[in-house]
Write an enzyme that holds these catalytic residues in place. Structure first.
Site, PDB file in Angstrom:
ATOM      1  N   LYS A  49       0.844  -1.200   0.000  1.00 20.85           N
ATOM      2  CA  LYS A  49       0.000   0.000   0.000  1.00 20.85           C
ATOM      3  C   LYS A  49       0.883   1.255   0.000  1.00 20.85           C
ATOM      4  O   LYS A  49       0.641   2.200  -0.753  1.00 20.85           O
ATOM      5  CB  LYS A  49      -0.936  -0.016   1.219  1.00 20.85           C
ATOM      6  CG  LYS A  49      -2.024  -1.094   1.071  1.00 20.85           C
ATOM      7  CD  LYS A  49      -2.802  -1.369   2.349  1.00 20.85           C
ATOM      8  CE  LYS A  49      -3.726  -2.577   2.144  1.00 20.85           C
ATOM      9  NZ  LYS A  49      -4.453  -2.985   3.351  1.00 20.85           N
ATOM     10  N   GLN A  93      -4.211  -1.590   9.621  1.00 21.79           N
ATOM     11  CA  GLN A  93      -4.135  -2.931   9.037  1.00 21.79           C
ATOM     12  C   GLN A  93      -4.699  -3.972  10.017  1.00 21.79           C
ATOM     13  O   GLN A  93      -4.281  -4.049  11.160  1.00 21.79           O
ATOM     14  CB  GLN A  93      -2.683  -3.266   8.671  1.00 21.79           C
ATOM     15  CG  GLN A  93      -2.519  -4.571   7.916  1.00 21.79           C
ATOM     16  CD  GLN A  93      -3.224  -4.560   6.548  1.00 21.79           C
ATOM     17  OE1 GLN A  93      -3.104  -3.612   5.783  1.00 21.79           O
ATOM     18  NE2 GLN A  93      -3.975  -5.622   6.243  1.00 21.79           N
ATOM     19  N   ASP A 116     -10.938   2.816   4.201  1.00 22.40           N
ATOM     20  CA  ASP A 116     -11.190   1.371   4.144  1.00 22.40           C
ATOM     21  C   ASP A 116     -12.686   1.081   4.065  1.00 22.40           C
ATOM     22  O   ASP A 116     -13.092  -0.050   3.792  1.00 22.40           O
ATOM     23  CB  ASP A 116     -10.611   0.695   5.398  1.00 22.40           C
ATOM     24  CG  ASP A 116      -9.361  -0.116   5.094  1.00 22.40           C
ATOM     25  OD1 ASP A 116      -9.158  -0.440   3.910  1.00 22.40           O
ATOM     26  OD2 ASP A 116      -8.605  -0.414   6.029  1.00 22.40           O
TER      27      ASP A 116
END
Ligand code: NAD
Length: 290
Positions: A49, A93, A116
């Site tokens: 990412k 994460q 997200d």
């Protein structure tokens, strides 16, 4: 369906748009990624990412925190990032260490920075068809279906898995009244009876259950489209790393029967990252009028 190729095309477009922002002296997108502990898979995901941010010209900040960080310390860090005007998107994460409540963390990130798309407000807006951030993996799948012009209207989509990050959101997104959508969606899960019979009725199968090579050719109708979301590390002594990555679909078996299929790796994985980049760009551009 080549996720690597399509994600590169998405990133190329984003790079052009970011270059245009730079030329116009506008703010550049900034993603803050929070990585807790030393989980090998999480390290790999966050590294890709961060690398993608630099490829498209975004700023990124990687915040590494120890496995034993307290929940309060993590919440304080997120509050700091929420209040930092320069940060457009915040990504924590998953999975988190057991002593930290995932739900609390998700709900602490401001919906305006929730790239997200996991915050209940983002999910609620997605369900109601309002502008929001779509969760990255389902959004990546939509981008892939769109790229290959896969017809979804009136098609029967069978989703295997009902998690909040993949199965449930993709089922809602594919039933919405616009392309890619207008499908009739069946959501299957660990308590579904007659899964094979249901899969055999599917025009499109989205496998997101986390069981390596679960979907076999005898569960797939001739000509169906198969999207493999699964990523499982399976022990493989022939590999230097000691493991190989397996999807939820038995690719060699199923690919003989379907019209389109995504490989693992190189399918949904890169699309998830491309979608995250799209969300981060959008979060930045939303500040133009502030
Ligand atoms: P999860 O464990 O949260 O959910 C799995 C779902 O599968 C559950 O809803 C469960 O009911 C269902 N299930 C389990 N066994 C089943 C069975 N035998 N029959 C039918 N349904 C069954 O998983 P998740 O977070 O949604 O992830 C699923 C897979 O996708 C994992 O392999 C994960 O690593 C992968 N994943 C990949 C990406 C990507 O970017 N490619 C992103 C997220 C998750």
């Amino acid at each position: 369906m080549d996720g690597k190729l399509v994600s590169q095309a998405v990133k190329d477009r984003l790079k052009q748009q970011t270059d245009a922002r730079r030329a116009a002296c506008k703010k550049l997108p900034h993603l803050a990624a929070v990585l807790i502990g030393n989980n090998g898979a999480s390290e790999t995901y966050v590294a890709s990412k961060v690398k993608s941010c630099s490829e498209v010209g975004f700023t990124s900040t990687l915040i590494r925190l120890a496995e034993d960080i307290s929940e309060v310390q993590l919440l304080n860090k997120l509050t700091e990032l929420n209040e930092d005007f320069d940060v457009d998107g915040i990504l924590v994460q998953l999975p988190l260490p057991k002593h930290i409540s995932e739900q609390k963390i998700i709900e602490t990130i401001y919906p305006s920075k929730d790239v997200d798309g996991f915050h209940p407000e983002s999910v609620g807006r997605m369900v109601q068809g309002l502008p929001t951030y779509y969760p990255a993996t389902p959004y990546g799948i939509l981008l892939l279906l769109e790229h290959y012009k896969i017809e979804t209207k009136g098609k029967h989509v069978v989703v295997i898995g009902r998690s909040n990050i993949v199965g449930r959101p993709i089922s809602i997104m594919l039933s919405k009244n616009e392309y890619p959508g207008n499908a009739t969606v069946t959501v299957c899960h660990s308590h579904t009876s007659h899964l094979k019979e249901i899969c055999l009725q599917a025009d499109i199968i989205i496998a997101a259950l986390g069981k390596p090579e679960f979907l076999k050719a005898d569960m797939v109708k001739e000509g169906a489209v198969v999207v493999d979301v699964g990523i499982t590390r399976v022990s493989d002594p022939s590999k230097k790393s000691g493991f190989s990555i397996k999807g939820d679909v038995d690719f060699a078996d199923v690919s003989t029967k379907c019209s389109y299929i995504t490989p693992v790796p190189g399918g949904v994985g890169p699309m998830t990252i491309a979608a995250l980049m799209m969300n981060t760009f959008k979060a930045c551009a939303a500040k133009d009028s502030v």
